[in-house]
Design a protein around this motif. Structure first.
Motif, short mmCIF file in Angstrom:
data_model
loop_
_atom_site.label_atom_id
_atom_site.label_comp_id
_atom_site.label_asym_id
_atom_site.label_seq_id
_atom_site.Cartn_x
_atom_site.Cartn_y
_atom_site.Cartn_z
N UNK A 1 0.32 -0.83 0.06
CA UNK A 1 -0.27 0.46 -0.11
C UNK A 1 0.60 1.12 -0.56
N UNK A 2 0.72 2.05 -0.97
CA UNK A 2 1.66 3.46 -0.54
C UNK A 2 1.09 4.13 0.28
N UNK A 3 2.34 4.70 0.78
CA UNK A 3 1.50 5.68 1.36
C UNK A 3 0.98 6.99 2.32
N UNK A 4 0.72 7.34 0.51
CA UNK A 4 0.01 8.60 0.24
C UNK A 4 -0.36 8.15 -0.81
N UNK A 5 -1.88 8.52 -0.90
CA UNK A 5 -2.46 7.91 -1.95
C UNK A 5 -3.07 9.22 -3.14
N UNK A 6 -2.99 9.48 -3.50
CA UNK A 6 -4.19 10.56 -4.22
C UNK A 6 -4.90 10.29 -5.50
N UNK A 7 -6.46 10.81 -5.59
CA UNK A 7 -6.97 10.05 -6.05
C UNK A 7 -8.19 11.37 -7.05
N UNK A 8 -8.30 11.64 -8.45
CA UNK A 8 -8.84 12.76 -8.70
C UNK A 8 -9.32 13.54 -7.97
N UNK A 9 -7.73 14.35 -7.87
CA UNK A 9 -8.21 15.75 -6.13
C UNK A 9 -8.35 16.66 -7.61
N UNK A 10 -9.41 17.86 -6.89
CA UNK A 10 -9.41 18.75 -7.92
C UNK A 10 -9.75 20.41 -6.26
N UNK A 11 -8.73 21.70 -7.20
CA UNK A 11 -9.05 22.72 -6.41
C UNK A 11 -9.76 24.01 -7.26
N UNK A 12 -10.45 24.66 -6.74
CA UNK A 12 -11.29 25.43 -6.95
C UNK A 12 -11.02 26.89 -5.88
N UNK A 13 -10.39 28.14 -6.97
CA UNK A 13 -10.63 29.13 -6.11
C UNK A 13 -11.74 29.49 -6.88
N UNK A 14 -12.85 30.57 -6.04
CA UNK A 14 -14.42 30.62 -6.87
C UNK A 14 -14.66 29.71 -8.71
N UNK A 15 -14.06 31.01 -9.06
CA UNK A 15 -14.31 30.65 -11.06
C UNK A 15 -12.65 29.32 -11.07
N UNK A 17 -10.12 27.67 -11.35
CA UNK A 17 -9.60 25.84 -11.22
C UNK A 17 -8.23 25.66 -11.16
N UNK A 18 -7.67 25.71 -9.81
CA UNK A 18 -6.40 24.68 -9.64
C UNK A 18 -5.89 24.27 -10.42
N UNK A 19 -6.22 23.33 -9.37
CA UNK A 19 -5.92 22.02 -9.83
C UNK A 19 -7.18 20.78 -10.36
N UNK A 20 -6.82 20.04 -11.52
CA UNK A 20 -8.30 19.41 -12.25
C UNK A 20 -7.17 18.05 -12.16
N UNK A 21 -8.44 17.23 -11.88
CA UNK A 21 -8.11 15.14 -11.73
C UNK A 21 -6.66 15.17 -11.04
N UNK A 22 -6.11 15.44 -10.36
CA UNK A 22 -4.39 15.22 -9.48
C UNK A 22 -5.01 13.70 -9.15
N UNK A 23 -4.16 12.64 -9.52
CA UNK A 23 -4.23 11.83 -9.25
C UNK A 23 -2.43 10.61 -9.29
N UNK A 24 -2.15 10.19 -8.48
CA UNK A 24 -0.30 9.97 -7.94
C UNK A 24 -0.72 9.29 -6.42
N UNK A 25 0.73 8.56 -6.64
CA UNK A 25 0.83 7.68 -5.42
C UNK A 25 2.51 7.37 -5.08
#
Length: 368
Positions: A1-15, A17-25
């Motif tokens: 099992x990876x220590x960190x697993x990120x799946x489809x991460x997104x982040x918006x500040x208002x309109x 979109x700073x992060x778009x569908x980030x996936x990484x282990x």
């Protein structure tokens, strides 16, 4: 099992979109260097990992635990995942040693004597034991950052996130901070480091994430990313490529404005006048070829200058039937092709996503 697993991460500040569908282990003991242009979401990604910024969507797991769950213990998470900022964030009213002991005493329940002993050991590790009783305003920038790293270690984290740890430093102080991070790497600490220090990233990282436009655009071992990057934006970034971009949608486009932009771009980057003139004439001839066919037109033109190779390249991306536009010229246009070849020493064509792409490398001054 990876220590960190990120799946489809997104982040918006208002309109925005700073992060778009980030996936990484990220595995235990890995050292991940995160590189890329400014404003592409690198720091926001780190801040989402330890919940300083709340993601808009997606999932983050630390050792299988969903840290975005409503009942997630965020303070406990931050004790496991320390963060070192570019602005140090030391308590100005506390000495270097007191900056290291306040957390273990208040949050880990350590005695003052135990916290001070550990604090002195950490200050020795970063080479600052003699500065233990000095205040932050008595320290240089490099010394403040080393204290900040030691303070992070005083909480005994399993993971450390570094957000451009040398960006606020005078160049003479960068090496002392990077030496401490290299030592942590040798000790097997799991780290994610946002950095603009390319030589350091290549030397210390086990894997490189190249971020662009809010995405992990390319990832791989340092040898691949720095020697054989697979994607164009990565190659441009590694090669320190600066570019001028222009959109053409009509035969009646403003050629003189484009010529002026090319001249200004070449002056800014100290490109020889003969090369700049060749770039202007090449752009005019190539656009003449691309605009000769039936519309509608959607031509993206870029003039790219590699500081590393000191070469200038004209790039075009256009709609049209499959095939190299330069090989479809009528015999009457043979002069245009001769001129284009005369200005260049390499012409490459590829078909991608229903568009024709040309890469024309402009000859160096004096080349035959």
């Amino acid at each position: 099992m990876p220590m960190i697993r990120v799946e489809h991460l997104s982040k918006r500040f208002g309109d925005i979109e700073v992060l778009k569908d980030i996936s990484v282990e990220i595995g235990q003991g890995e050292i991940i260097a995160i590189i890329g242009p400014s404003g592409t979401g690198k720091s926001t990604f780190l801040r989402c990992l330890n919940r300083l910024d709340q993601p808009t969507g997606g999932r983050i797991e630390i050792d299988g635990e969903d840290i975005l769950a409503p009942r997630a213990d965020v303070p406990a998470l931050r004790r496991r995942m320390g963060m070192v900022f570019q602005s140090f964030n030391l308590f100005a009213h506390l000495t270097a040693l007191e900056n290291l002991t306040i957390g273990p005493i208040r949050l880990l329940g350590r005695s003052a004597a135990e916290a001070e002993q550990q604090g002195m050991e950490l200050l020795r590790m970063v080479g600052l034991a003699e500065k233990a009783h000095q205040f932050p305003d008595q320290l240089s920038g490099g010394q403040k950052q080393r204290v900040a790293i030691a303070r992070c270690l005083s909480m005994e984290p399993e993971i450390i996130l570094f957000d451009e740890p040398t960006s606020a430093l005078d160049p003479t102080m960068v090496s002392e901070v990077l030496a401490v991070i290299r030592r942590l790497a040798r000790q097997g600490m799991t780290m994610a480091i946002v950095t603009h220090e390319m030589d350091f990233a290549r030397d210390v990282a086990t894997r490189i994430l190249y971020m662009d436009q809010g995405l992990i655009y390319e990832e791989g071992p340092p040898e691949q990313i720095f020697e054989q990057p697979r994607r164009e934006r990565t190659r441009d970034f590694i090669g320190k490529v600066r570019s001028l971009e222009w959109r053409v949608e009509s035969r009646d486009h403003d050629l003189y404005a484009l010529v002026g932009k090319i001249e200004s771009f070449c002056e800014k980057h100290l490109i020889p006048a003969r090369t700049a003139q060749a770039a202007q004439l090449l752009a005019e001839e190539v656009l003449g070829v691309l605009l000769a066919g039936p519309g509608p037109y959607a031509i993206d033109l870029a003039l790219a200058y590699s500081e590393k190779q000191q070469r200038l390249e004209l790039r075009t991306d256009s709609l049209g039937a499959p095939g190299n536009p330069l090989e479809m010229l009528e015999p009457a246009d043979d002069l245009a092709l001769q001129l284009i070849r005369g200005y260049t020493d390499e012409i490459r064509y590829e078909r991608s996503e229903d568009r024709n792409r040309l890469r024309l490398r402009i000859k160096r001054p004096g080349a035959a």
